[in-house]
Design a protein around this motif. Structure first.
Motif, mmCIF file in Angstrom:
data_model
loop_
_atom_site.group_PDB
_atom_site.id
_atom_site.type_symbol
_atom_site.label_atom_id
_atom_site.label_comp_id
_atom_site.label_asym_id
_atom_site.label_seq_id
_atom_site.Cartn_x
_atom_site.Cartn_y
_atom_site.Cartn_z
ATOM 1 N N GLN A 24 -8.646 72.891 -25.099
ATOM 2 C CA GLN A 24 -7.211 72.725 -25.288
ATOM 3 C C GLN A 24 -6.857 71.261 -25.495
ATOM 4 O O GLN A 24 -6.009 70.921 -26.334
ATOM 5 C CB GLN A 24 -6.457 73.282 -24.068
ATOM 6 C CG GLN A 24 -4.940 73.259 -24.205
ATOM 7 C CD GLN A 24 -4.451 74.076 -25.392
ATOM 8 O OE1 GLN A 24 -4.929 75.179 -25.637
ATOM 9 N NE2 GLN A 24 -3.521 73.536 -26.140
ATOM 10 N N THR A 25 -7.521 70.374 -24.744
ATOM 11 C CA THR A 25 -7.283 68.939 -24.877
ATOM 12 C C THR A 25 -7.667 68.472 -26.278
ATOM 13 O O THR A 25 -6.952 67.712 -26.929
ATOM 14 C CB THR A 25 -8.083 68.144 -23.819
ATOM 15 O OG1 THR A 25 -7.654 68.553 -22.520
ATOM 16 C CG2 THR A 25 -7.840 66.647 -23.978
ATOM 17 N N GLN A 26 -8.843 68.930 -26.743
ATOM 18 C CA GLN A 26 -9.305 68.548 -28.080
ATOM 19 C C GLN A 26 -8.370 69.052 -29.167
ATOM 20 O O GLN A 26 -8.070 68.343 -30.132
ATOM 21 C CB GLN A 26 -10.714 69.113 -28.312
ATOM 22 C CG GLN A 26 -11.351 68.665 -29.616
ATOM 23 C CD GLN A 26 -11.481 67.159 -29.733
ATOM 24 O OE1 GLN A 26 -11.965 66.516 -28.792
ATOM 25 N NE2 GLN A 26 -11.060 66.577 -30.828
ATOM 26 N N LYS A 27 -7.838 70.265 -28.984
ATOM 27 C CA LYS A 27 -6.909 70.843 -29.938
ATOM 28 C C LYS A 27 -5.618 70.020 -29.998
ATOM 29 O O LYS A 27 -5.072 69.752 -31.083
ATOM 30 C CB LYS A 27 -6.568 72.294 -29.532
ATOM 31 C CG LYS A 27 -5.643 72.999 -30.505
ATOM 32 C CD LYS A 27 -5.418 74.434 -30.066
ATOM 33 C CE LYS A 27 -4.440 75.150 -31.019
ATOM 34 N NZ LYS A 27 -4.198 76.559 -30.580
ATOM 35 N N THR A 28 -5.148 69.578 -28.833
ATOM 36 C CA THR A 28 -3.930 68.752 -28.773
ATOM 37 C C THR A 28 -4.126 67.427 -29.483
ATOM 38 O O THR A 28 -3.253 66.984 -30.256
ATOM 39 C CB THR A 28 -3.532 68.508 -27.301
ATOM 40 O OG1 THR A 28 -3.334 69.739 -26.653
ATOM 41 C CG2 THR A 28 -2.267 67.674 -27.222
ATOM 42 N N ILE A 29 -5.292 66.797 -29.256
ATOM 43 C CA ILE A 29 -5.589 65.510 -29.901
ATOM 44 C C ILE A 29 -5.652 65.679 -31.416
ATOM 45 O O ILE A 29 -5.120 64.877 -32.176
ATOM 46 C CB ILE A 29 -6.917 64.938 -29.354
ATOM 47 C CG1 ILE A 29 -6.759 64.552 -27.877
ATOM 48 C CG2 ILE A 29 -7.356 63.738 -30.178
ATOM 49 C CD1 ILE A 29 -8.073 64.171 -27.216
ATOM 50 N N TRP B 48 -15.378 78.936 -12.913
ATOM 51 C CA TRP B 48 -14.945 77.537 -12.930
ATOM 52 C C TRP B 48 -15.389 76.847 -14.222
ATOM 53 O O TRP B 48 -14.613 76.119 -14.847
ATOM 54 C CB TRP B 48 -15.500 76.795 -11.715
ATOM 55 C CG TRP B 48 -15.142 75.331 -11.710
ATOM 56 C CD1 TRP B 48 -15.955 74.288 -12.045
ATOM 57 C CD2 TRP B 48 -13.866 74.768 -11.398
ATOM 58 N NE1 TRP B 48 -15.275 73.099 -11.953
ATOM 59 C CE2 TRP B 48 -13.983 73.365 -11.553
ATOM 60 C CE3 TRP B 48 -12.652 75.301 -11.009
ATOM 61 C CZ2 TRP B 48 -12.921 72.504 -11.326
ATOM 62 C CZ3 TRP B 48 -11.584 74.441 -10.778
ATOM 63 C CH2 TRP B 48 -11.730 73.059 -10.941
ATOM 64 N N ASP B 49 -16.625 77.070 -14.607
ATOM 65 C CA ASP B 49 -17.141 76.465 -15.839
ATOM 66 C C ASP B 49 -16.322 76.926 -17.054
ATOM 67 O O ASP B 49 -16.051 76.134 -17.971
ATOM 68 C CB ASP B 49 -18.615 76.830 -16.036
ATOM 69 C CG ASP B 49 -19.517 76.169 -15.005
ATOM 70 O OD1 ASP B 49 -19.084 75.180 -14.384
ATOM 71 O OD2 ASP B 49 -20.649 76.656 -14.810
ATOM 72 N N GLU B 50 -15.919 78.178 -17.052
ATOM 73 C CA GLU B 50 -15.093 78.695 -18.147
ATOM 74 C C GLU B 50 -13.722 78.011 -18.177
ATOM 75 O O GLU B 50 -13.203 77.694 -19.246
ATOM 76 C CB GLU B 50 -14.919 80.210 -18.004
ATOM 77 C CG GLU B 50 -16.191 80.999 -18.287
ATOM 78 C CD GLU B 50 -16.032 82.478 -17.962
ATOM 79 O OE1 GLU B 50 -14.954 82.860 -17.444
ATOM 80 O OE2 GLU B 50 -16.976 83.254 -18.219
ATOM 81 N N LEU B 51 -13.147 77.786 -16.990
ATOM 82 C CA LEU B 51 -11.853 77.098 -16.910
ATOM 83 C C LEU B 51 -11.958 75.672 -17.434
ATOM 84 O O LEU B 51 -11.093 75.188 -18.165
ATOM 85 C CB LEU B 51 -11.347 77.086 -15.464
ATOM 86 C CG LEU B 51 -10.828 78.418 -14.908
ATOM 87 C CD1 LEU B 51 -10.630 78.300 -13.403
ATOM 88 C CD2 LEU B 51 -9.524 78.812 -15.580
ATOM 89 N N VAL B 52 -13.039 74.990 -17.038
ATOM 90 C CA VAL B 52 -13.252 73.605 -17.481
ATOM 91 C C VAL B 52 -13.440 73.558 -18.993
ATOM 92 O O VAL B 52 -12.857 72.711 -19.678
ATOM 93 C CB VAL B 52 -14.463 72.981 -16.757
ATOM 94 C CG1 VAL B 52 -14.806 71.626 -17.372
ATOM 95 C CG2 VAL B 52 -14.170 72.823 -15.268
ATOM 96 N N SER B 53 -14.240 74.471 -19.533
ATOM 97 C CA SER B 53 -14.488 74.510 -20.979
ATOM 98 C C SER B 53 -13.189 74.791 -21.735
ATOM 99 O O SER B 53 -12.907 74.180 -22.774
ATOM 100 C CB SER B 53 -15.517 75.581 -21.311
ATOM 101 O OG SER B 53 -16.759 75.288 -20.733
ATOM 102 N N SER B 54 -12.393 75.712 -21.207
ATOM 103 C CA SER B 54 -11.113 76.046 -21.841
ATOM 104 C C SER B 54 -10.175 74.854 -21.846
ATOM 105 O O SER B 54 -9.492 74.588 -22.837
ATOM 106 C CB SER B 54 -10.475 77.226 -21.114
ATOM 107 O OG SER B 54 -9.213 77.527 -21.658
#
Length: 486
Positions: free
Chosen positions: A477-482, A467-473
């Protein structure tokens, strides 16, 4: 060794050595089809008489099996006969007997047919729920079955020995064929229920549901307050109409449950939801796992962490153990919470969907019983049918394995490669876990997050690292989009 342990071992030994032995299995197979065994159970219960010498002989054989079983389980045989007067119970017992006859005793138990089928009867719906797995619309889908085809589905489910049929959607009450199909299903002896948003259940609708044989209405209500519920369901005023639907259903004499999809929006409101359920005098509250499928993919950030989910399940089990309200969850891990709770004097709930009444001397057999019933039921004790007759392991697991009209229901149930893989807990992601037979992880969540129905369930406390890996990923991805935007 305590008397409790002796009782439990005796029960397990009996199940394996008597019900599971080759002779008993051969005898049960000779009793015939699900409908034939159901008829013999009717004779045993005293609701029908044998019509020929063969039925008299077979019913006597079955009576011997049931009498021995009732004695070993500490059950009053007269009570068993009384229970079997309900056609739903007769179908269920016939299914279990045939499952053992064809497959032996397995962990979890393989069945001849699913106990329950959930039928997404139509795509049409009057709400716009943010988490809708069906991507329902205000209009019916162009490939929805005709009434004739829908009645053929019911015929096949009856022949297969399915015990319970739940009409879902979309909103099943928006399709006029529902009334014909539901009444037909009820007449076959299936336990008929409806999963509905409740907004269309006016007093006359509730009365008609009762009259045609619907026994249970499960109404979606996601918050104890109108604002949260209406936001989630996409239509202002939905909460009031759903609550009124619950009240009308209770007045009509239906069993009623509240279905609450648990997300970060409402999980802290669960104590108030339980309080509201008691005030409305419903029969049960079911906390649904949120599955990011359908429109739910767009709100995946509202999913609970393993820690939050465990907190919810412990709260639910505490309420169940108090005896004031039946409280369940579609999270298979609820069975694990139950197993842990028995040692603290809690109730035995060896599945995530039901509480069992078991004699005290067999409480220590709870783990074995839970392994027999087996947690996640997708493709194992339950499956879904779509508006066009497509068969899936679960309404939340959109993998088509066949079609009722084109392929035949029982043929798909017995021969689907995916269904047979889902029944084998020793060869997928949860195989390392000591609780794999009583839980098995939510297969729909595994598919939603990893694209693999045999993959890991990231909602489990043992998979917190995943779960922690999914959240980090997701954050990366959000930061990359921004960054790309600016």
């Amino acid at each position: 060794m305590s008397s409790d342990e002796l009782g439990a071992k005796d029960l397990i030994y009996y199940i394996r050595r008597f019900l599971g032995n080759k002779v008993t299995r051969s005898v049960i197979r000779k009793l015939g089809s699900p409908k034939s065994i159901t008829k013999l159970l009717s004779i045993y219960a005293g609701v029908e008489e044998a019509s020929n010498a063969k039925e008299k002989l077979l019913s006597a054989t079955l009576s011997t099996v049931l009498s021995k079983s009732a004695n070993k389980f500490g059950t009053d045989e007269n009570l068993l006969r009384e229970k079997l007067k309900d056609p739903y119970m007769r179908k269920g017992i016939a299914n279990i007997l045939l499952g053992i006859a064809y497959y032996g005793i397995t962990r979890p138990q393989k069945l001849y047919a699913p106990f329950m089928v959930v039928w997404d009867f139509t795509k049409r719906c009057n709400l716009r729920c943010k988490h809708c797995y069906a991507n329902a619309t205000p209009f019916p889908a162009p490939d929805e079955l005709t009434l004739e085809e829908r009645l053929e589905v019911i015929r096949q489910l009856d022949e297969a020995g399915v015990s319970a049929l739940s009409f879902s959607g979309g909103e099943p009450l928006m399709n006029p064929d529902f009334w014909v199909a539901a009444e037909k299903a009820a007449r076959t002896g299936m336990y008929v229920s409806i999963a509905t948003n409740g907004t269309l259940i006016r007093p006359e609708v509730a009365k008609r549901l009762k009259e045609i044989g619907v026994r249970y209405a499960e109404v979606s209500l996601d918050a104890p307050d109108p604002e949260t519920h209406d936001y989630f369901r996409g239509v202002k005023g939905a909460w009031e109409r759903s609550v009124e639907g619950i009240k009308n259903s209770k007045r009509a004499g239906l069993e009623v449950g509240i279905a609450t999809t648990i997300t970060k929006l409402n999980y802290k409101q669960l104590p108030d939801m339980i309080k509201l359920a008691k005030e409305l005098k419903v029969d049960r509250l079911i906390a649904f796992n949120f599955i990011p499928t359908g429109r739910g993919k767009d709100i995946i950030e509202l999913d609970l962490s393993p820690k939050e989910r465990y907190e919810i399940l412990e709260l639910l089990y505490s309420e169940l153990s108090s005896g004031q309200l039946q409280v369940f969850s579609t999270s298979p891990f609820y069975a694990v919470v139950s197993m842990r709770g028995i040692d603290k004097g809690g109730k035995l709930a060896p599945t995530h969907f039901a509480e069992l009444s078991v004699p005290d001397e067999y409480l220590s057999a709870g783990f074995a019983l839970a392994e027999f019933l087996g947690g996640c039921g997708a493709g194992r004790i339950y499956c879904s049918i779509e508006h066009n007759g497509d068969i899936q392991p679960c309404v939340f697991l959109p993998i088509v394995v066949g079609n009722v009209i084109k392929d035949g229901f029982l043929n798909v149930w017995h021969n689907s490669e995916l269904f047979n893989k889902l029944r084998d807990r020793d060869h997928y992601a949860c195989s390392y876990c000591p609780y794999r037979y009583i839980c098995g992880g939510c297969r729909a969540r595994a598919y939603a997050y990893y694209g693999d129905p045999l993959g890991p369930d990231p909602s489990c406390e043992y998979n917190e690292k995943l779960w922690d890996e999914l959240v980090s990923s997701a954050k990366a991805q959000t930061q990359k989009t921004i960054t790309n935007i600016f």
